[in-house]
Design a protein around this motif. Structure first.
Motif, PDB file in Angstrom:
ATOM      1  N   ASN A 284       0.832  -1.113  -0.007  1.00 12.16           N
ATOM      2  CA  ASN A 284      -0.099  -0.093  -0.026  1.00 12.16           C
ATOM      3  C   ASN A 284       0.925   1.299   0.153  1.00 12.16           C
ATOM      4  O   ASN A 284       0.510   2.306  -0.570  1.00 12.16           O
ATOM      5  N   TRP A 285       1.927   1.171   0.807  1.00 10.65           N
ATOM      6  CA  TRP A 285       2.918   2.461   0.925  1.00 10.65           C
ATOM      7  C   TRP A 285       3.671   2.729  -0.733  1.00 10.65           C
ATOM      8  O   TRP A 285       3.652   3.803  -1.141  1.00 10.65           O
TER       9      TRP A 285
ATOM     10  N   THR B  39       0.837   4.206  -2.529  1.00  6.90           N
ATOM     11  CA  THR B  39       0.640   5.598  -2.442  1.00  6.90           C
ATOM     12  C   THR B  39       1.804   6.578  -2.879  1.00  6.90           C
ATOM     13  O   THR B  39       1.452   7.514  -3.377  1.00  6.90           O
TER      14      THR B  39
ATOM     15  N   CYS C  24      -1.030  -2.321  -5.769  1.00  6.29           N
ATOM     16  CA  CYS C  24      -2.456  -2.219  -4.914  1.00  6.29           C
ATOM     17  C   CYS C  24      -3.077  -3.578  -5.392  1.00  6.29           C
ATOM     18  O   CYS C  24      -3.550  -4.155  -4.729  1.00  6.29           O
TER      19      CYS C  24
ATOM     20  N   ASN D 115      -1.534  -6.401  -3.451  1.00  6.42           N
ATOM     21  CA  ASN D 115      -2.085  -6.683  -2.096  1.00  6.42           C
ATOM     22  C   ASN D 115      -3.713  -6.980  -2.092  1.00  6.42           C
ATOM     23  O   ASN D 115      -4.005  -7.700  -1.220  1.00  6.42           O
TER      24      ASN D 115
ATOM     25  N   TYR E 288      -8.422  -2.743  -9.572  1.00  5.11           N
ATOM     26  CA  TYR E 288      -6.853  -2.489 -10.079  1.00  5.11           C
ATOM     27  C   TYR E 288      -6.575  -3.097 -11.336  1.00  5.11           C
ATOM     28  O   TYR E 288      -5.881  -2.563 -11.813  1.00  5.11           O
TER      29      TYR E 288
END
Length: 71
Positions: A3-4, A7, A39, A42, A55
Motif C-alpha cells: 500500500n505504501w 501511495t 495495490c 495487495n 485494479y
C-alpha cells in the motif's frame, strides 16, 4: 508495504500531472501503473475481489495511456 508503494507512486504521478511539466508528465502513467499493480498484488494477497477488479481495470487504462503517450 504494498500500500505504501502504491501511495508513493500515486503521489508522484499526481504531482507530475498537476505541475504540467511537458517533459515529464507522460511518465505519470508509469507511476500510476506501478501504484495500481502494487495495490492489485495487495488485493490478491488479502483476497478482496472488488479491489482485484478495480485494479485490473486501472492497470489496463494505464497501459492504454502508456501506449498512447510513448507510441
Amino acid at each position: 508495504m504494498l500500500n505504501w508503494i502504491g501511495t508513493t507512486n500515486f503521489l508522484i504521478a499526481g504531482t507530475l500531472i498537476a505541475t504540467k511539466l511537458e517533459t515529464y508528465d507522460k511518465y505519470a502513467f508509469l507511476f500510476f501503473l506501478a501504484g495500481h499493480f502494487s495495490c492489485l498484488l495487495n488485493a490478491y494477497k488479502k483476497d478482496i475481489n472488488s479491489l482485484k477488479i478495480r485494479y485490473v481495470f486501472f492497470c489496463i487504462i494505464d497501459c492504454v495511456g502508456i501506449y498512447n503517450w510513448f507510441s
